[in-house]
Design an enzyme around this catalytic site. Structure first.
Site, PDB file in Angstrom:
ATOM      1  N   ASP A 132      73.746  32.367  29.035  1.00  0.00           N
ATOM      2  CA  ASP A 132      72.703  32.858  27.733  1.00  0.00           C
ATOM      3  C   ASP A 132      72.956  33.924  27.034  1.00  0.00           C
ATOM      4  O   ASP A 132      73.896  34.446  27.082  1.00  0.00           O
ATOM      5  CB  ASP A 132      70.753  33.143  28.630  1.00  0.00           C
ATOM      6  CG  ASP A 132      70.159  32.665  27.897  1.00  0.00           C
ATOM      7  OD1 ASP A 132      69.812  32.425  26.401  1.00  0.00           O
ATOM      8  OD2 ASP A 132      68.701  32.810  28.639  1.00  0.00           O
TER       9      ASP A 132
HETATM   10  C1  BGC Z   1      66.800  31.643  25.546  1.00  0.00           C
HETATM   11  C2  BGC Z   1      67.621  30.418  25.166  1.00  0.00           C
HETATM   12  C3  BGC Z   1      68.187  30.119  24.476  1.00  0.00           C
HETATM   13  C4  BGC Z   1      69.081  31.080  23.952  1.00  0.00           C
HETATM   14  C5  BGC Z   1      69.189  31.378  22.224  1.00  0.00           C
HETATM   15  C6  BGC Z   1      67.707  32.754  24.907  1.00  0.00           C
HETATM   16  O1  BGC Z   1      67.195  33.260  24.407  1.00  0.00           O
HETATM   17  O2  BGC Z   1      67.318  32.383  27.616  1.00  0.00           O
HETATM   18  O3  BGC Z   1      66.610  29.917  26.091  1.00  0.00           O
HETATM   19  O4  BGC Z   1      68.176  29.159  24.761  1.00  0.00           O
HETATM   20  O5  BGC Z   1      68.058  32.266  23.883  1.00  0.00           O
HETATM   21  O6  BGC Z   1      68.375  30.984  20.950  1.00  0.00           O
END
Ligand code: BGC
Length: 841
Positions: A233
Site C-alpha cells: 500500500d
Molecule cells: C489506500 C489504497 C490506495 C492507495 C493509492 C492508499 O491510501 O489505502 O487503497 O490504492 O492509497 O491511492
C-alpha cells in the site's frame, strides 16, 4: 521463497529478460517511478506501467482535479445484487475506463470484510461475509482481466478499520485468518486468478503486512501456488530487508522509498539474496506481460481499445443506473413502495425532503474519490419523473466540517472563469508556479514532482455572493490568513495526533460566517509546514518508525481548498419547513444519510447514528405526514430510532453518478431494488459481535470475535438480534418456498428448491443457503446463493451449489483444513426469515 520454478515457454522468456539486468537495474524496477507509475526498461521491452485507484471508478493519476471519469455505485451496492453477472459487468466497464486512460492495473477490488460497522472504509469493501465478498471479487476480477487490465486484491490482510492503520496490529487466530480474512483473496485467486495484490498498512499478529512471510510467502505464494505480484500500500513499507524477504514484490509509490540503494546494499551485505530479488522481478515482468506491457523485440507495443463508451454516454448511464438500483435494498415496506402517485389512496403529491435529496451523496471519501462527469440528485430525478407533483424541501445540516466551495461560486480574476488562481512560493519568495484551478481544491506533492515543496500558497478568487452573510474558510494543514473586504480570518490547522494519510485524505478545516459585500474578492494565504510523521503522530516514541520507513515520505503531501458558500439557514427553520411540507402532501419521501465525513478512508466512525438532526427530521415528518418513505443514502448501517413510525425504507447506499436517477427509478418501481443487505444492521450502537476500532495502548486491536463475524456472531447470540439481518431485502415481489431437496455432488451438496413469485409483478429472488455445522464451536455460515428472475405468479426451480471452501474449518492443532461433517442446511431470506431446513448426512 523466491519464485515458482523455471518452466518452459513464457517463464523461460521472462528469465532470459531477467538475466540481462544488473542487480541495480533489477532493484530499480521494484519501486514506483512516480505516485502511480512504474519505471520501464527499454532494453528489455518493458513499458512504464500505469496504476490507478479503484475501486469505484478509474480515477487516473491525479488525486485532485483529475480527468473526468465514470463514478460507479459503491462496492456494497455491487455486492448487494448478489449476482456474479453484475460484478463481472462492473469489472468489464472498469477495464474500459482503464483502457481509455492507458492504465494497466486498477487498484481494486477491496476484499477486506465489514468486521465492525464502525469501519470508515466499508463502502469500498463488499460485505461482512467472506463468501459473498470472494465471489463478488472473483467475478469483478474476471470481467476486468478478460480485457487485459490487471486487478489488485487489497488490502492483504486483516485491514478492517482505519484508526492508526499505519501502526496498529490486528491480532487474530489462525482459523479467523484462514476462514474469514484470507478467504476472499483465496476465492479470487482460485476462481479468477487475480494478477496482483496490495499488502496492507497494518501489522498482522505482530509482523507488518508488508513483511508477512507467513501470509505472503507461505500461504499466498506457497500453499496457493499463486504467481502474481504483491505491491505495498502507498507508503506502507516499513523496513528494507524484512519486506523483501517477507514476500513483498514492489514498493509504492516512488521514486524514493526503502528499497532502491538500500536494497542493493542489503543484497551486498547478504541480508537479502539476489535470488529473492529475482523472484520479485520475475513477478513484475509476468504482470507486465499479462497486461501487454512487455513487448518482444521488433514488435509493436500493445494498442489501446478505441471506440469505448464515453463516461456520460447513454450506454454508461443505463449500466450505472441499472446496477445501482439492482443493489438497493427495500428493508421494510407496508405497501408505500413503489410509489404510485395518483392512486385512489392519495392526492398524488410527494413532499421530497432532506439535504441528501438535494445534495445526494454519490461516493465515499479517500483514494476511491473520482471526478465524475455529472452528479444526479434525487430531487432532480424524482421531479423529472413525477413532475409538478413533487415539492422539494431542504432538511437540517448533515456535515460538521466545511467542504470546498462549489467552483461555480468562484471566479478566477486572472481568467474570468470558474475557479481560482493559485500561486506557489518557495521559502525565499521565489514564484514556483502560477496556475488556474477550475475547482476550489488543489493538492501539494502527490500529483506533481514529489521534491517540490512550496513554503506558501496564495489563492485568489472573486465570490458570486450576494451582499450579506457568507461562510468563508479553508481546508488543509498550515497557517491560513483569508482577506476579504478589509476583514481578515486566520487559523492554524495542524495535523498533530492524526494519521499521516489524513493530510491528503481527510485534512483539517475551518470556516466562519462573516458579512461581505456582493461579489467579494478573497485572497487566502497558507504557510505550509512539511509534516514529519515522527513529530505529529501522537508524539509517541512507541510507534517506533524505522529510519527507512516509507511513511516519512508522506511529509511532502497535502490537500488544500477554499471554503466559500452562502451562510447556512438555521436547522430549526429547516425542520419546521420540512414538517409543514410533509403535512401538506400525500406521501413524504425523506432522504437521510451519512457523508464522506463518516464513510471515508483514513478515519473510522464513532457512532451509527445519523449525523446532525436527521433523526428528529424523520420523526417530525412521520408524525406530520399521511405516509412516510425513508431513503437511506449510506453504504453502511445507520440507526433507525424512528423505524416503527415510517411506512417503508429503501437503502440506496452510495449510488454513483446515476444515483438520483437510480433512486427515482427504484422508488417508482421502474427498476426493482432487488438488493439484499451485505452486512447485518445492528439495532443500537455497540450491539454487534465486533464493535471497537481503536487499538489499545500497545496498538493492538484484538479480533476477539474470532470466526463469529457478522451474522455468524449474531446467530450464536454474541450480540442482540440485529435490526436487519445480512441477506435481508424485500424487493417488490412476494415469495413462497416449496420443499427442498439436497443432493450430494462431487464438490459438496446442492440444494434444490421451488420458489413461487406470488406477487403481481415480475421480480427477482435470491435463494440463500447457510450451513449450521454439527460441531458446537463452529458458527453458522453462508455456503451458497443463486438469483432467479421469476415472472409474476410463476414458479422457478433453483439449484444452489454449496461451496466446498465453506464446508471446512482450520484445525489449529493439526495445522490444516478439516471437513465439517453433518449439521443442517438452512434456506433463508437472511437468517431472520428462514424458509426451510434440511439435515445433512
Ligand atoms: C489506500 C489504497 C490506495 C492507495 C493509492 C492508499 O491510501 O489505502 O487503497 O490504492 O492509497 O491511492
Amino acid at each position: 521463497m523466491s519464485d515458482t520454478p523455471r518452466a518452459p515457454g513464457r517463464t523461460t522468456h521472462l528469465h532470459e529478460l531477467l538475466d540481462r539486468l544488473s542487480l541495480e537495474e533489477k532493484v530499480h524496477l521494484l519501486t514506483g517511478e512516480t505516485a502511480f507509475t512504474l519505471p520501464g526498461n527499454e532494453a528489455i521491452g518493458l513499458a512504464p506501467l500505469a496504476f490507478s485507484d479503484g475501486p469505484t471508478g478509474v480515477r487516473g493519476p491525479r488525486f485532485i482535479g483529475g480527468d473526468v471519469v465514470a463514478l460507479f455505485p459503491s462496492a456494497t451496492l455491487i455486492a448487494g445484487s448478489w449476482d456474479d453477472e453484475v460484478a463481472e459487468e462492473v469489472g468489464r466497464m472498469l477495464a474500459e475506463e482503464a483502457q481509455r486512460q492507458h492504465i494497466h492495473v486498477v487498484l481494486g477490488p477491496t476484499v477486506n470484510l465489514h468486521r465492525t460497522p464502525l469501519g470508515g472504509r466499508l463502502f469500498e469493501a463488499y460485505s461482512e461475509d467472506p463468501y459473498l465478498t470472494g465471489r463478488t471479487a472473483a467475478a469483478y476480477v474476471r470481467g476486468m482481466q478478460e480485457r487485459g487490465t490487471a486487478a489488485c486484491l487489497k488490502h492483504l490482510v486483516a485491514n478492517e478499520s482505519e484508526t492508526l492503520r499505519n501502526f496498529m496490529d490486528s491480532r487474530l487466530s489462525e482459523p479467523a485468518l484462514r476462514e474469514l480474512y484470507l478467504l476472499p483473496f483465496e476465492i479470487a485467486v482460485q476462481d479468477a486468478h487475480a494478477w496482483s495484490m496490495m499488502a496492507a498498512y497494518n501489522d498482522v499478529n505482530g509482523v507488518p503486512a508488508t513483511e508477512q512471510d507467513h501470509v505472503q510467502n507461505q500461504i499466498v505464494k506457497g500453499e496457493w501456488g499463486w504467481d502474481g505480484l504483491i505491491m505495498s500500500d502507498w507508503y506502507a513499507t516499513k523496513r528494507t530487508a524484512a519486506s523483501a524477504n517477507g514476500g513483498l514484490d514492489l514498493v509504492m509509490p516512488g521514486p524514493d522509498g526503502p528499497w532502491g540503494d538500500r536494497l542493493v546494499a542489503a543484497v551486498r551485505a547478504g541480508e537479502v539474496t539476489e535470488e529473492t530479488v529475482d523472484g520479485h522481478v520475475l513477478r513484475l515482468l509476468r504482470l507486465a506481460d499479462r497486461v501487454g506491457g512487455l513487448t518482444p523485440e521488433g514488435q509493436e507495443p500493445r494498442g489501446w481499445a478505441q471506440d469505448l463508451p464515453a463516461v456520460d454516454s447513454p450506454v454508461r448511464q443505463e449500466q450505472l443506473r441499472r446496477i445501482a438500483a439492482r443493489g438497493m435494498a427495500v428493508v421494510t415496506n407496508n405497501g408505500a413502495l413503489p410509489l404510485t402517485p395518483g392512486a385512489a389512496s392519495d392526492d398524488g403529491t410527494v413532499a421530497l425532503i432532506g439535504r441528501h435529496a438535494i445534495d445526494t451523496v454519490d461516493m465515499g471519501g479517500g483514494s476511491a474519490v473520482v471526478n465524475p462527469p455529472y452528479r444526479s440528485t434525487v430531487a432532480e430525478e424524482l421531479t423529472a419523473l413525477l413532475g409538478e407533483r413533487v415539492r422539494v424541501t431542504d432538511g437540517p445540516a448533515v456535515r460538521d466540517r466545511p467542504v470546498p466551495a462549489d467552483p461555480a461560486f468562484l471566479t478566477d480574476p486572472a481568467t474570468g472563469t470558474p475557479g481560482m488562481e493559485v500561486v506557489l512560493l518557495a521559502a525565499d519568495g521565489t514564484e514556483l508556479a502560477r496556475t488556474h484551478e477550475d475547482s476550489a481544491e488543489f493538492s501539494i506533492g502527490w500529483d506533481d514532482d514529489l521534491d517540490r515543496i512550496p513554503a506558501t500558497a496564495v489563492l485568489t478568487t472573486t465570490l458570486a455572493n450576494e451582499a450579506g452573510s457568507v461562510l468563508l474558510g479553508a481546508v488543509g494543514a498550515g497557517r491560513w490568513t483569508l482577506a476579504a473586504a478589509g476583514q481578515e480570518l486566520s487559523a492554524e490547522l495542524g495535523l498533530a495526533g492524526r494519521d499521516p494519510g489524513e493530510a491528503v485524505l481527510r485534512p483539517p478545516a475551518f470556516a466562519e460566517v462573516i458579512e461581505l459585500p456582493a461579489g467579494a474578492a478573497v485572497t487566502a494565504t497558507v504557510a505550509l509546514d512539511p509534516v514529519d510523521p515522527r513529530e505529529v503522530l501522537l508524539a509517541d516514541a512507541s510507534l517506533g518508525l524505522a529510519e527507512e520507513s516509507h511513511l516519512l515520505g508522506m511529509s511532502a503531501l497535502g490537500r488544500t481548498a477554499l471554503v466559500a458558500a452562502p451562510a447556512p439557514r438555521p436547522d430549526d427553520d429547516l425542520l419546521a419547513g420540512a414538517e409543514a411540507a410533509a403535512a401538506a402532501a400525500g406521501t413524504a419521501v425523506v432522504v437521510v444519510g451519512v457523508t464522506e465525513e463518516q464513510e471515508t478512508e483514513a478515519a473510522d466512525k464513532t457512532t451509527l447514528a445519523l449525523p446532525g438532526r436527521q433523526d428528529e427530521l424523520v420523526a417530525r415528518v412521520a408524525a406530520a405526514a399521511r405516509r412516510t418513505v425513508v431513503v437511506v443514502n449510506a453504504a453502511t448501517p445507520v440507526l433507525m430510532p424512528w423505524l416503527e413510525a415510517v411506512d417503508a425504507v429503501l437503502v440506496a447506499e452510495l449510488p454513483g453518478q446515476e444515483g438520483g436517477h437510480a433512486v427515482a427509478a427504484a422508488l417508482t418501481g421502474a427498476l426493482e431494488p432487488a438488493g439484499r443487505l451485505v452486512t447485518s444492521w445492528p439495532a443500537a450502537d455497540g450491539a454487534a459481535p465486533a464493535w471497537d476500532v481503536v487499538p489499545d495502548e500497545d496498538l493492538v486491536l484484538s479480533y476477539d470475535d474470532g470466526t463469529f463475524v457478522g451474522h455468524r456472531g449474531y446467530h450464536a447470540g454474541h450480540a442482540p438480534a440485529p435490526l436487519f439481518w445480512f441477506g435481508h431485502g424485500l424487493g417488490y415481489g412476494r415469495w413462497e418456498y416449496g420443499a427442498v431437496q439436497v443432493r450430494e455432488g462431487p464438490g459438496g451438496p446442492a440444494v434444490t428448491v421451488e420458489v413461487t413469485n406470488t406477487s403481481a409483478r415480475d421480480s427477482r429472488e435470491t435463494v440463500q443457503v447457510y450451513l449450521q455445522p454439527a460441531e458446537e464451536d463452529q458458527p453458522i455460515r453462508l455456503v451458497g446463493y443463486r438469483g432467479a428472475d421469476v415472472p409474476a405468479g410463476a414458479t422457478s426451480v433453483v439449484t444452489v451449489a454449496c461451496d466446498a471452501r465453506l464446508l471446512r474449518h482450520w484445525d489449529e492443532a493439526a495445522g490444516g483444513w478439516a471437513p465439517l461433517a453433518g449439521g443442517e442446511l438452512v434456506v433463508a431470506r437472511g437468517l431472520g426469515d428462514v424458509r426451510a431446513r434440511a439435515p445433512l448426512a
